[in-house]
Design a protein around this motif. Structure first.
Motif, mmCIF file in Angstrom:
data_model
loop_
_atom_site.group_PDB
_atom_site.id
_atom_site.type_symbol
_atom_site.label_atom_id
_atom_site.label_comp_id
_atom_site.label_asym_id
_atom_site.label_seq_id
_atom_site.Cartn_x
_atom_site.Cartn_y
_atom_site.Cartn_z
ATOM 1 N N TRP A 72 0.694 27.351 -61.641
ATOM 2 C CA TRP A 72 1.491 28.447 -61.088
ATOM 3 C C TRP A 72 0.666 29.723 -61.033
ATOM 4 C CZ3 TRP A 72 3.863 24.954 -64.497
ATOM 5 C CH2 TRP A 72 4.934 24.229 -63.950
ATOM 6 N N GLN A 73 0.973 30.542 -60.021
ATOM 7 C CA GLN A 73 0.229 31.782 -59.822
ATOM 8 C C GLN A 73 1.125 32.811 -59.142
ATOM 9 O OE1 GLN A 73 -3.202 31.648 -57.062
ATOM 10 N NE2 GLN A 73 -4.403 32.516 -58.725
ATOM 11 N N HIS A 74 0.896 34.093 -59.445
ATOM 12 C CA HIS A 74 1.590 35.161 -58.724
ATOM 13 C C HIS A 74 0.997 35.285 -57.326
ATOM 14 C CE1 HIS A 74 3.088 36.769 -62.681
ATOM 15 N NE2 HIS A 74 4.105 37.053 -61.924
ATOM 16 N N LEU A 124 6.319 33.660 -57.934
ATOM 17 C CA LEU A 124 5.547 32.650 -58.646
ATOM 18 C C LEU A 124 5.525 31.406 -57.778
ATOM 19 C CD1 LEU A 124 6.710 32.794 -62.386
ATOM 20 C CD2 LEU A 124 4.524 33.502 -61.432
ATOM 21 N N PRO A 144 -4.646 29.517 -61.016
ATOM 22 C CA PRO A 144 -3.349 28.919 -61.350
ATOM 23 C C PRO A 144 -3.314 28.373 -62.775
ATOM 24 C CG PRO A 144 -4.010 28.263 -59.147
ATOM 25 C CD PRO A 144 -5.179 28.985 -59.740
ATOM 26 N N ASP A 188 9.767 24.059 -66.371
ATOM 27 C CA ASP A 188 10.305 24.208 -65.015
ATOM 28 C C ASP A 188 11.519 25.127 -64.994
ATOM 29 O OD1 ASP A 188 8.472 22.512 -63.636
ATOM 30 O OD2 ASP A 188 9.488 20.776 -64.496
ATOM 31 N N ILE A 238 0.573 33.907 -66.849
ATOM 32 C CA ILE A 238 0.329 33.709 -65.418
ATOM 33 C C ILE A 238 -0.210 34.988 -64.783
ATOM 34 C CG2 ILE A 238 1.424 33.217 -63.197
ATOM 35 C CD1 ILE A 238 3.356 31.370 -64.688
ATOM 36 N N ASP A 272 -0.750 23.165 -52.963
ATOM 37 C CA ASP A 272 -0.536 22.520 -54.253
ATOM 38 C C ASP A 272 -1.401 21.262 -54.358
ATOM 39 O OD1 ASP A 272 0.515 22.247 -56.761
ATOM 40 O OD2 ASP A 272 2.320 21.215 -56.108
ATOM 41 N N ILE A 283 10.292 28.698 -65.276
ATOM 42 C CA ILE A 283 9.753 29.156 -63.997
ATOM 43 C C ILE A 283 10.885 29.484 -63.030
ATOM 44 C CG2 ILE A 283 8.410 28.481 -61.964
ATOM 45 C CD1 ILE A 283 6.648 29.050 -64.331
ATOM 46 N N ARG A 304 11.429 33.100 -61.322
ATOM 47 C CA ARG A 304 11.461 33.273 -59.865
ATOM 48 C C ARG A 304 12.757 33.942 -59.428
ATOM 49 N NH1 ARG A 304 9.721 28.540 -56.152
ATOM 50 N NH2 ARG A 304 9.484 30.372 -54.825
ATOM 51 N N ARG A 336 0.658 23.446 -66.533
ATOM 52 C CA ARG A 336 1.758 23.201 -67.457
ATOM 53 C C ARG A 336 1.245 23.080 -68.895
ATOM 54 N NH1 ARG A 336 6.670 21.181 -66.377
ATOM 55 N NH2 ARG A 336 5.964 20.742 -64.246
ATOM 56 N N SER A 384 3.696 27.474 -56.801
ATOM 57 C CA SER A 384 2.971 26.318 -57.318
ATOM 58 C C SER A 384 1.779 26.045 -56.418
ATOM 59 C CB SER A 384 3.900 25.097 -57.348
ATOM 60 O OG SER A 384 3.206 23.937 -57.746
#
Length: 232
Positions: free
Chosen positions: A93-95, A86, A52, A69, A46, A191, A72, A76, A55, A88
């Motif tokens: 997912w992205q920083h 992190l 992003p 999940d 990531i 999202d 993640i 987090r 999955r 959604s």
């Protein structure tokens, strides 16, 4: 037999590097260390990605029974005290830097990785209109804003990767329509398109006028359909 053995050796030497086995399961590690390594792999992917991460992409680097999940969630939790998280966005997912530090970053004047910073206010507003009304033609956008939306504006949004060509409009001349891309969702932290702000806020601010583009009863129908969908 000797010739067969030589042929097998040649094939082994010619084997592409990307076919080398990658240990996803890590069965030789204790459960806690295995989980930790999966966490680090996911965070590394990531962090390095320019957009992003889905999955499906993350599943390539962890065991088949690994809960993405849950990984993640644990990541987090570790980032809880950090200025970034992190999130959604865009189906992955992205920083992202926490909003509490937005003013700090602006004050620093440091260059950022956000492509939206390159857009003018007009371009950003046109982009949001495409998000709300897609698929929408340039002519329809011009009606929404009460003035012409130039080809240069559309070209700029396409060049930034936020807009792509949609289906041809059934109106005379069959002009191209435009739709947003996953990069649009990512750049604005959405999202899905359902995360767009209430369009009435845009209208109250005088930025958009949906009534100028299409009959009001169409929006009443859309509202009914949305309510019915969300109630399922």
């Amino acid at each position: 037999m000797a010739d067969t053995g030589k042929a097998e050796k040649r094939r082994a030497r010619a084997k592409p590097q990307d076919e080398v086995l990658f240990d996803r399961e890590l069965e030789d590690l204790p459960a806690d260390l295995r989980w930790r390594e999966w966490m680090l792999r996911v965070e590394a992917v990531i962090f390095a990605a320019a957009e992003p991460v889905s999955r499906e992409t993350l599943a390539r680097v962890v065991g088949k029974n690994c809960g993405i999940d849950l990984l993640i969630d644990d990541l987090r939790e570790e980032l809880r005290g950090r200025p970034y998280d992190l999130v959604s966005v865009g189906g992955g997912w992205q920083h992202r830097t926490r909003s509490a530090y937005a003013q700090t970053i602006r004050t620093s004047a440091a260059p950022t990785r956000s492509a939206t910073a390159m857009l003018s206010q007009h371009e950003a507003t046109v982009l949001m209109a495409v998000g709300y009304f897609q698929p929408v033609t340039r002519g329809e956008l011009s009606k929404i804003f009460g003035k012409e939306v130039s080809r240069d504006t559309i070209a700029s949004l396409r060049g930034a990767g936020f807009v792509a060509a949609g289906p041809r409009s059934p109106t005379p001349g069959a002009p191209y329509s435009y739709v947003t891309t996953p990069a649009f969702l990512s750049a604005f932290g959405f999202d899905t398109l359902r995360d767009l702000p209430d369009i009435e806020m845009m209208e109250d601010a005088g930025l958009l006028s949906r009534r100028a583009a299409v009959p009001m009863d169409i929006f009443e129908d859309e509202r009914d359909e949305t309510d019915a969908f969300e109630g399922e």
